[in-house]
Design a protein around this motif. Structure first.
Motif, PDB file in Angstrom:
ATOM      1  N   THR A 100      13.352  18.707 -38.805  1.00 30.70           N
ATOM      2  CA  THR A 100      13.481  19.509 -40.028  1.00 30.70           C
ATOM      3  C   THR A 100      12.427  19.151 -41.070  1.00 30.70           C
ATOM      4  O   THR A 100      12.370  19.770 -42.123  1.00 30.70           O
ATOM      5  CB  THR A 100      14.886  19.323 -40.654  1.00 30.70           C
ATOM      6  OG1 THR A 100      15.026  17.962 -41.071  1.00 30.70           O
ATOM      7  CG2 THR A 100      15.983  19.700 -39.667  1.00 30.70           C
ATOM      8  N   LEU A 101      11.596  18.159 -40.801  1.00 27.31           N
ATOM      9  CA  LEU A 101      10.604  17.692 -41.775  1.00 27.31           C
ATOM     10  C   LEU A 101       9.415  18.643 -41.852  1.00 27.31           C
ATOM     11  O   LEU A 101       8.981  19.182 -40.840  1.00 27.31           O
ATOM     12  CB  LEU A 101      10.132  16.290 -41.393  1.00 27.31           C
ATOM     13  CG  LEU A 101      11.237  15.235 -41.278  1.00 27.31           C
ATOM     14  CD1 LEU A 101      10.687  13.951 -40.711  1.00 27.31           C
ATOM     15  CD2 LEU A 101      11.885  14.994 -42.635  1.00 27.31           C
ATOM     16  N   ASP A 102       8.875  18.822 -43.063  1.00 32.18           N
ATOM     17  CA  ASP A 102       7.714  19.706 -43.207  1.00 32.18           C
ATOM     18  C   ASP A 102       6.424  18.967 -42.803  1.00 32.18           C
ATOM     19  O   ASP A 102       6.384  17.747 -42.711  1.00 32.18           O
ATOM     20  CB  ASP A 102       7.609  20.290 -44.610  1.00 32.18           C
ATOM     21  CG  ASP A 102       7.257  19.268 -45.680  1.00 32.18           C
ATOM     22  OD1 ASP A 102       6.880  18.142 -45.345  1.00 32.18           O
ATOM     23  OD2 ASP A 102       7.339  19.628 -46.867  1.00 32.18           O
ATOM     24  N   ALA A 103       5.366  19.740 -42.581  1.00 31.50           N
ATOM     25  CA  ALA A 103       4.105  19.214 -42.059  1.00 31.50           C
ATOM     26  C   ALA A 103       3.470  18.194 -42.990  1.00 31.50           C
ATOM     27  O   ALA A 103       2.924  17.188 -42.530  1.00 31.50           O
ATOM     28  CB  ALA A 103       3.132  20.359 -41.793  1.00 31.50           C
ATOM     29  N   GLU A 104       3.526  18.429 -44.286  1.00 30.35           N
ATOM     30  CA  GLU A 104       2.915  17.502 -45.244  1.00 30.35           C
ATOM     31  C   GLU A 104       3.628  16.150 -45.232  1.00 30.35           C
ATOM     32  O   GLU A 104       2.993  15.102 -45.275  1.00 30.35           O
ATOM     33  CB  GLU A 104       2.933  18.115 -46.652  1.00 30.35           C
ATOM     34  CG  GLU A 104       1.960  17.501 -47.611  1.00 30.35           C
ATOM     35  CD  GLU A 104       0.520  17.492 -47.114  1.00 30.35           C
ATOM     36  OE1 GLU A 104      -0.158  16.469 -47.324  1.00 30.35           O
ATOM     37  OE2 GLU A 104       0.068  18.482 -46.513  1.00 30.35           O
ATOM     38  N   TYR A 105       4.947  16.181 -45.157  1.00 29.48           N
ATOM     39  CA  TYR A 105       5.706  14.933 -45.092  1.00 29.48           C
ATOM     40  C   TYR A 105       5.394  14.186 -43.798  1.00 29.48           C
ATOM     41  O   TYR A 105       5.219  12.962 -43.803  1.00 29.48           O
ATOM     42  CB  TYR A 105       7.215  15.200 -45.197  1.00 29.48           C
ATOM     43  CG  TYR A 105       8.026  13.932 -45.095  1.00 29.48           C
ATOM     44  CD1 TYR A 105       8.196  13.115 -46.203  1.00 29.48           C
ATOM     45  CD2 TYR A 105       8.577  13.529 -43.881  1.00 29.48           C
ATOM     46  CE1 TYR A 105       8.908  11.932 -46.116  1.00 29.48           C
ATOM     47  CE2 TYR A 105       9.295  12.352 -43.777  1.00 29.48           C
ATOM     48  CZ  TYR A 105       9.456  11.559 -44.894  1.00 29.48           C
ATOM     49  OH  TYR A 105      10.151  10.384 -44.797  1.00 29.48           O
ATOM     50  N   LEU A 106       5.318  14.911 -42.695  1.00 28.11           N
ATOM     51  CA  LEU A 106       4.996  14.289 -41.401  1.00 28.11           C
ATOM     52  C   LEU A 106       3.633  13.607 -41.450  1.00 28.11           C
ATOM     53  O   LEU A 106       3.466  12.498 -40.941  1.00 28.11           O
ATOM     54  CB  LEU A 106       5.005  15.329 -40.283  1.00 28.11           C
ATOM     55  CG  LEU A 106       6.363  15.842 -39.844  1.00 28.11           C
ATOM     56  CD1 LEU A 106       6.196  16.994 -38.869  1.00 28.11           C
ATOM     57  CD2 LEU A 106       7.188  14.732 -39.232  1.00 28.11           C
ATOM     58  N   LYS A 107       2.656  14.272 -42.072  1.00 28.80           N
ATOM     59  CA  LYS A 107       1.321  13.704 -42.187  1.00 28.80           C
ATOM     60  C   LYS A 107       1.347  12.416 -43.011  1.00 28.80           C
ATOM     61  O   LYS A 107       0.758  11.409 -42.620  1.00 28.80           O
ATOM     62  CB  LYS A 107       0.378  14.721 -42.833  1.00 28.80           C
ATOM     63  CG  LYS A 107      -1.045  14.271 -42.937  1.00 28.80           C
ATOM     64  CD  LYS A 107      -1.911  15.355 -43.553  1.00 28.80           C
ATOM     65  CE  LYS A 107      -3.331  14.863 -43.695  1.00 28.80           C
ATOM     66  NZ  LYS A 107      -4.203  15.875 -44.298  1.00 28.80           N
ATOM     67  N   LYS A 108       2.054  12.441 -44.146  1.00 22.98           N
ATOM     68  CA  LYS A 108       2.165  11.247 -44.997  1.00 22.98           C
ATOM     69  C   LYS A 108       2.863  10.107 -44.272  1.00 22.98           C
ATOM     70  O   LYS A 108       2.429   8.961 -44.331  1.00 22.98           O
ATOM     71  CB  LYS A 108       2.941  11.560 -46.288  1.00 22.98           C
ATOM     72  CG  LYS A 108       2.159  12.270 -47.327  1.00 22.98           C
ATOM     73  CD  LYS A 108       3.030  12.446 -48.568  1.00 22.98           C
ATOM     74  CE  LYS A 108       2.354  13.262 -49.623  1.00 22.98           C
ATOM     75  NZ  LYS A 108       3.223  13.477 -50.790  1.00 22.98           N
ATOM     76  N   GLU A 109       3.943  10.422 -43.593  1.00 23.71           N
ATOM     77  CA  GLU A 109       4.714   9.395 -42.882  1.00 23.71           C
ATOM     78  C   GLU A 109       3.897   8.786 -41.739  1.00 23.71           C
ATOM     79  O   GLU A 109       3.879   7.574 -41.552  1.00 23.71           O
ATOM     80  CB  GLU A 109       6.018   9.997 -42.356  1.00 23.71           C
ATOM     81  CG  GLU A 109       7.043   8.993 -41.942  1.00 23.71           C
ATOM     82  CD  GLU A 109       7.548   8.118 -43.067  1.00 23.71           C
ATOM     83  OE1 GLU A 109       8.028   7.014 -42.742  1.00 23.71           O
ATOM     84  OE2 GLU A 109       7.479   8.492 -44.246  1.00 23.71           O
ATOM     85  N   ALA A 110       3.202   9.639 -40.981  1.00 18.38           N
ATOM     86  CA  ALA A 110       2.363   9.153 -39.874  1.00 18.38           C
ATOM     87  C   ALA A 110       1.240   8.270 -40.410  1.00 18.38           C
ATOM     88  O   ALA A 110       0.954   7.205 -39.841  1.00 18.38           O
ATOM     89  CB  ALA A 110       1.788  10.331 -39.092  1.00 18.38           C
ATOM     90  N   THR A 111       0.616   8.667 -41.507  1.00 13.06           N
ATOM     91  CA  THR A 111      -0.459   7.881 -42.117  1.00 13.06           C
ATOM     92  C   THR A 111       0.064   6.535 -42.604  1.00 13.06           C
ATOM     93  O   THR A 111      -0.586   5.499 -42.419  1.00 13.06           O
ATOM     94  CB  THR A 111      -1.116   8.665 -43.271  1.00 13.06           C
ATOM     95  OG1 THR A 111      -1.625   9.898 -42.749  1.00 13.06           O
ATOM     96  CG2 THR A 111      -2.240   7.880 -43.911  1.00 13.06           C
TER      97      THR A 111
END
Length: 144
Positions: A100-111
């Motif tokens: 359910t996570l949005d793409a921007e959050y996924l990018k921040k979390e992965a980084t």
């Protein structure tokens, strides 16, 4: 051929300078491995290489409980080479846990995960693959 020898000396001097200035850092080597040379699919070939790049970088070896585990690579991650692939794998793993996570959050979390891995500072020597055995002699300036 003198130009090749001069370039080689410059790169070797850079490596020597990095080792002298950073005696506490391990020296790690990487060489392209093209299994088509061995003629065996999935086989291992040992390849000599020329010395195109020397730098200080960071490596990370995966552990058994790692989000990066299982990507098919058997070598440690190199921060400068593998960031794009590593971030993609981490985004997929984080999204798999919660889709359910949005793409921007996924990018921040992965980084954030990528940057907080237990990176080890090293002197990295990256040797590009030589095309054939004669290239060893060309690299040394012995033949044309």
């Amino acid at each position: 051929m003198k130009q090749v020898s001069i370039q080689h000396r410059i790169k070797m001097k850079k490596l020597a300078d990095l080792i002298i200035k950073n005696p506490d850092l391990p020296v790690i080597t990487m060489t392209d491995n093209d299994d088509t040379i061995s003629g065996i699919t999935g086989g291992v070939s040992y390849i000599a290489g020329c010395l195109p790049e020397v730098s200080i970088d960071y490596i990370y070896s995966r552990t058994s409980k790692d989000l990066l585990l299982g990507n098919g690579e058997y070598r440690p991650y190199v921060k400068s080479f593998d960031e794009h692939v590593g971030l993609e794998i981490l985004r997929e793993r984080v999204s798999y846990r919660d889709n359910t996570l949005d793409a921007e959050y996924l990018k921040k979390e992965a980084t954030k995960i990528w940057n907080n891995l237990a990176w080890r500072k090293v002197i990295l020597v990256y040797s590009g693959q030589l095309e054939n055995a004669d290239d060893v002699y060309k690299e040394r300036g012995v033949v044309r």
